[in-house]
Every structure is written in structure tokens, then in C-alpha cells.
Enzyme design. Structure first.
Site, PDB file in Angstrom:
ATOM      1  N   GLU A  94       0.834  -1.195   0.243  1.00  0.00           N
ATOM      2  CA  GLU A  94       0.049  -0.098   0.105  1.00  0.00           C
ATOM      3  C   GLU A  94       0.796   1.162   0.115  1.00  0.00           C
ATOM      4  OE1 GLU A  94      -2.384  -0.820   3.554  1.00  0.00           O
ATOM      5  OE2 GLU A  94      -3.640  -1.913   2.546  1.00  0.00           O
ATOM      6  N   CYS A 107       3.354   8.568   0.942  1.00  0.00           N
ATOM      7  CA  CYS A 107       3.996   7.658   1.924  1.00  0.00           C
ATOM      8  C   CYS A 107       4.004   6.521   1.276  1.00  0.00           C
ATOM      9  CB  CYS A 107       2.895   7.593   3.076  1.00  0.00           C
ATOM     10  SG  CYS A 107       3.261   6.303   4.431  1.00  0.00           S
ATOM     11  N   CYS A 114       5.771  -7.010   7.644  1.00  0.00           N
ATOM     12  CA  CYS A 114       6.770  -6.594   8.480  1.00  0.00           C
ATOM     13  C   CYS A 114       7.405  -7.669   9.471  1.00  0.00           C
ATOM     14  CB  CYS A 114       6.677  -5.321   9.090  1.00  0.00           C
ATOM     15  SG  CYS A 114       7.896  -4.609   9.744  1.00  0.00           S
ATOM     16  N   CYS A 118       5.473  -4.847  15.773  1.00  0.00           N
ATOM     17  CA  CYS A 118       5.160  -3.596  16.749  1.00  0.00           C
ATOM     18  C   CYS A 118       3.750  -3.919  17.070  1.00  0.00           C
ATOM     19  CB  CYS A 118       5.567  -2.211  16.044  1.00  0.00           C
ATOM     20  SG  CYS A 118       7.310  -2.236  15.628  1.00  0.00           S
ATOM     21  N   CYS A 121       0.860  -1.854  15.696  1.00  0.00           N
ATOM     22  CA  CYS A 121       0.725  -1.410  14.395  1.00  0.00           C
ATOM     23  C   CYS A 121       0.205  -2.419  13.469  1.00  0.00           C
ATOM     24  CB  CYS A 121       2.340  -1.235  13.879  1.00  0.00           C
ATOM     25  SG  CYS A 121       2.496  -1.228  12.085  1.00  0.00           S
ATOM     26  N   GLY A 165       6.338  -1.937   6.379  1.00  0.00           N
ATOM     27  CA  GLY A 165       7.808  -2.608   6.607  1.00  0.00           C
ATOM     28  C   GLY A 165       8.510  -1.617   7.075  1.00  0.00           C
ATOM     29  N   SER A 197      11.740   6.676   7.285  1.00  0.00           N
ATOM     30  CA  SER A 197      11.171   6.784   8.873  1.00  0.00           C
ATOM     31  C   SER A 197      11.440   5.185   9.066  1.00  0.00           C
ATOM     32  CB  SER A 197       9.786   6.813   8.784  1.00  0.00           C
ATOM     33  OG  SER A 197       9.329   6.666  10.274  1.00  0.00           O
ATOM     34  N   SER A 220      10.952   6.514  14.634  1.00  0.00           N
ATOM     35  CA  SER A 220       9.773   6.157  15.016  1.00  0.00           C
ATOM     36  C   SER A 220      10.013   5.912  16.661  1.00  0.00           C
ATOM     37  CB  SER A 220       8.784   5.127  14.778  1.00  0.00           C
ATOM     38  OG  SER A 220       8.457   5.647  13.576  1.00  0.00           O
ATOM     39  N   LEU A 221      10.180   6.771  17.598  1.00  0.00           N
ATOM     40  CA  LEU A 221      10.666   6.636  19.030  1.00  0.00           C
ATOM     41  C   LEU A 221       9.457   6.054  19.818  1.00  0.00           C
ATOM     42  CD1 LEU A 221      13.385   6.883  20.300  1.00  0.00           C
ATOM     43  CD2 LEU A 221      12.525   9.094  21.356  1.00  0.00           C
ATOM     44  N   HIS A 222       8.361   6.937  20.036  1.00  0.00           N
ATOM     45  CA  HIS A 222       7.060   6.311  20.736  1.00  0.00           C
ATOM     46  C   HIS A 222       7.418   6.144  22.261  1.00  0.00           C
ATOM     47  CE1 HIS A 222       5.955   6.035  16.592  1.00  0.00           C
ATOM     48  NE2 HIS A 222       5.919   4.770  16.568  1.00  0.00           N
ATOM     49  N   ASN A 296      -4.216   6.382  16.031  1.00  0.00           N
ATOM     50  CA  ASN A 296      -5.443   5.951  15.360  1.00  0.00           C
ATOM     51  C   ASN A 296      -5.728   4.327  15.841  1.00  0.00           C
ATOM     52  OD1 ASN A 296      -6.372   8.101  13.366  1.00  0.00           O
ATOM     53  ND2 ASN A 296      -4.329   7.780  12.880  1.00  0.00           N
ATOM     54  N   CYS A 339      -1.164   6.585   9.957  1.00  0.00           N
ATOM     55  CA  CYS A 339       0.234   5.913  10.517  1.00  0.00           C
ATOM     56  C   CYS A 339      -0.216   4.641  11.370  1.00  0.00           C
ATOM     57  CB  CYS A 339       0.701   6.965  11.686  1.00  0.00           C
ATOM     58  SG  CYS A 339       1.684   8.315  10.920  1.00  0.00           S
TER      59      CYS A 339
HETATM   60  S1  SF4 Z   1       5.659   0.086  13.015  1.00  0.00           S
HETATM   61 FE1  SF4 Z   1       6.883  -0.129  11.399  1.00  0.00          FE
HETATM   62  S2  SF4 Z   1       8.539  -1.697  11.826  1.00  0.00           S
HETATM   63 FE2  SF4 Z   1       6.725  -1.840  13.475  1.00  0.00          FE
HETATM   64  S3  SF4 Z   1       5.511  -3.521  12.898  1.00  0.00           S
HETATM   65 FE3  SF4 Z   1       4.871  -1.427  11.881  1.00  0.00          FE
HETATM   66  S4  SF4 Z   1       5.915  -1.366   9.948  1.00  0.00           S
HETATM   67 FE4  SF4 Z   1       6.945  -2.866  10.779  1.00  0.00          FE
END
Ligand code: SF4
Length: 347
Positions: A94, A107, A114, A118, A121, A165, A197, A220-222, A296, A339
Site C-alpha cells: 500500500e 507515503c 513486516c 510492533c 501497528c 515494512g 522513517s 519512530s521513538l514512541h 489511530n 500512521c
Molecule cells: S511500526 Fe513499522 S517496524 Fe513496526 S511493525 Fe509496523 S511497519 Fe513494522
């Protein structure tokens, strides 16, 4: 569609010229074909009108052009468009076109699925299939660029490698795709308007520095607290915040570049003032810009949108420490294009 013929886009311009020479044609045909492929984005040899009929036939007998095809398209109420593409071997990936005033951002994805899982995600929940090639990344960019022109009469302003990914786990093709689109023989798109990123893989970040990249880096620290971050990003157990910090210091020292931190604000998980303090402390050793992004929901009740007041308090705290902070509202959340929402849900 699978084909046994080699993908012509695997050939460099020099290899194309050599191919023509070997077959009794002028070497400059290599440059012509290269431009048809990478500047005009040709999908068939038939389109290559400055080649003779025989040459076009000869090329189609020897090569294929396996491109990403648009599988479906969804438009959000905010104008964001999500494209789902099908690869030649049947996978889905996508990209998102994000209009914002006079700017259009693409994007793009770097992998199908992936490996990093995470927890917040949607992409992490679908199994990893394979890396996308330089050409497949190019196809995404060209599609979004052409649609931006057609639908909004605007040129593409920015590209972010923030789709499906982890781009640094597909280092070679991602870097090659940025070099390719920067070339005047392709799209001539400035790397300064490209951002990669990453979830933050220290060894690869050091490699970016050694390679003296000219594009931008976002991490992407979070969370700047290991316990929280490992809960969100399991690979943090292997590469903790300290090792990431060392890599970022190295990156900044060797490139002089500022780092962007992406920080998804998730209700009750990483939105406390204690987290903000840890983040401010973490940012002390190199110049940063922080993007706070409203989470989200992706259907998992454990992760929810932040309370707007808490988000504001978090921002104000960081600003009181003289940090540059932007609050980003995610776009396209109604079509799962925001995101962390890209998940290839369309089958
Ligand atoms: S945030 Fe990025 S690295 Fe983590 S699972 Fe999603 S796509 Fe993969």
C-alpha cells in the site's frame, strides 16, 4: 502476472547499452530505453515510440516489465487516497497520497508485511512476505505523483518511507530507489524532500551516516523509557534506547543532520508527564524535531487515541524544555491509511 522473461528494470543504463551493442544496435538505445522505463514509467515496450517496431518486438521477446498494478483505491473524506497495489507475484502492498494545502506527500511501502511485530501497528500483524524491489518502490512513487497531478493539479512535494515494512531491513533497494528518483534521467526528485522513517536499528543508522545520505531521517521513538518502548516495539529489547542514542549521536556527528522523532501518542501508555520528561532528557545530545502524532485505533482495544488535554500538556512540557514540537493529526483514518494502519486489509 508471472513471466519467465527477465525484468528489464534490473538492468542499469550501462547494461542496457551493452545489450544493444551486443545485438548489433547503437549503444544510445540503452539511454532511450532507460528513460522510457524510469522517466516516463512505461508499462510496455509498445509505448517506446522512438524505437523501431523490430527493436520493440525484440525487447518484448527477451524481457518483461513486471510493474505494480493498482488493485484498489480508497479516498478519505479529508482527500487522502490509499492505493493498494498487487505485485507480479500476487502480494498486496500500500501507498498513501496525502494532500495538505498546496503540498502533496507520498507515503510509500518498502516491504510486503513486516517482521518486527510492533504491537500498536496493523502492518506488524500481517506476515512478512518479502522486500519490495527498487522498481516496485519507484512504481508506488510514480503512481502517486501522476495521481497528484491529475486529481489535484499539484506536483509531489515530499516522499516519506513510512508505509508497510521497515525500510532499513531493505537497505539496498530503499537507498537505490532514492538515488534513482533523484536522477535527472528519472524523476529528478530532490533527496532533501525525502524522509526515511525507521523504528531505529542502530547498526543501519550508523551505515546511513557512513554512506553520507542526503535524505532525511525520522525515528519512530514512541517512548524514551525502555519498558514502555519494548512493550510497543519488541525489537527494543535487542536494541535498547541507549544503543539507539549512540547510533543517533554518531549519525548527527557524521552528517550534521537533525533527526526527527515520530512519537505516536497512545492513551494511558506513553502520554504521561514522566514520559515527556524522559523524552526531553533523551533529546539532549543532538538536534531533534519531535512530531507528536495522535494514535489511530486499529481495532485493538489496548491502544486508543490520546486525551486531547494530555496531548497538549505533553507538548507544552516539551516546549518548556526548548524543544521543537509539532502536533500531527493523522490523515485518512477512515480508510485505514493513517500512521500504523496500513495492513493490506483489502483482499
Ligand atoms: S511500526 Fe513499522 S517496524 Fe513496526 S511493525 Fe509496523 S511497519 Fe513494522
Amino acid at each position: 502476472m508471472e513471466t519467465n522473461k527477465p525484468d528489464i528494470r534490473q538492468l542499469t543504463e550501462e547494461a542496457l547499452s551493452a545489450f544493444f551493442k551486443e545485438h548489433g544496435e547503437q549503444a544510445f538505445r540503452g539511454r532511450q530505453v532507460y528513460e522510457w522505463l524510469w522517466k516516463k514509467g512505461s508499462t510496455s515496450f509498445e509505448e517506446m515510440s522512438n524505437l523501431s517496431k523490430e527493436t520493440r518486438k525484440f525487447l518484448s521477446e527477451n524481457f518483461s516489465i513486471p510493474r505494480l498494478n493498482i488493485h484498489s483505491k480508497q479516498t478519505s473524506r479529508d482527500g487522502t487516497i490509499k492505493f493498494t497495489f498487487k505485485t507480479h507475484d500476487g502480494h498486496l502492498t500500500e501507498s498513501v497520497l496525502i494532500p495538505s494545502g498546496s503540498r502533496i506527500t507520498a507515503c510509500v511501502s518498502s516491504q510486503v508485511g513486516c517482521k518486527l511485530n510492533c504491537t500498536f501497528c496493523a502492518t506488524g500483524k500481517i506476515p512478512f512476505k518479502r522486500n519490495l524491489s527498487q522498481a516496485e518502490i519507484f512504481d508506488q512513487i510514480l503512481t502517486v505523483k501522476n495521481k497528484a497531478n491529475k486529481l489535484y493539479n499539484l506536483s509531489l512535494s515530499n516522499i516519506v518511507y513510512m508505509g508497510m515494512g521497515e525500510p532499513l531491513l531493505n537497505y539496498g533497494d530503499v537507498k537505490a530507489s532514492i538515488k534513482l528518483i533523484a536522477s535527472e534521467k528519472s524523476l529528478g526528485f530532490s533527496p532533501r524532500r525525502v524522509t526515511l522513517s525507521t523504528i531505529g536499528l542502530p547498526e543501519k543508522i550508523k551505515k546511513l551516516a557512513d554512506d553520507q545520505i542526503t535524505f532525511n531521517l525520522a525515528v519512530s521513538l514512541h517512548s524514551a523509557m525502555d519498558e514502555t518502548r519494548t512493550r510497543l516495539i519488541p525489537i527494543n529489547k535487542q536494541y535498547n534506547l541507549e544503543s539507539l542514542k549512540k547510533a543517533l549521536e554518531y549519525f548527527n556527528k557524521n552528517t550534521g543532520k537533525r533527526i526527527t522523532f515520530e512519537y505516536l501518542m497512545i492513551n494511558g501508555i506513553n502520554d504521561s508527564i514522566a514520559e515527556a520528561k524522559a523524552l526531553a532528557e533523551y533529546c539532549k545530545n543532538f538536534p531533534v524535531k519531535i512530531n507528536l502524532i495522535e494514535y489511530n485505533t486499529t481495532g485493538d482495544p489496548a491502544f486508543q487515541k490520546p486525551d486531547p488535554q494530555k496531548l497538549n500538556e505533553f507538548k507544552v512540557f516539551l516546549e518548556s524544555k526548548n524543544l521543537v514540537v509539532n502536533v500531527r493529526r493523522s490523515r485518512g483514518d477512515d480508510i485505514d491509511a493513517a500512521c500504523g494502519q496500513l495492513s493490506g486489509r483489502i483482499k
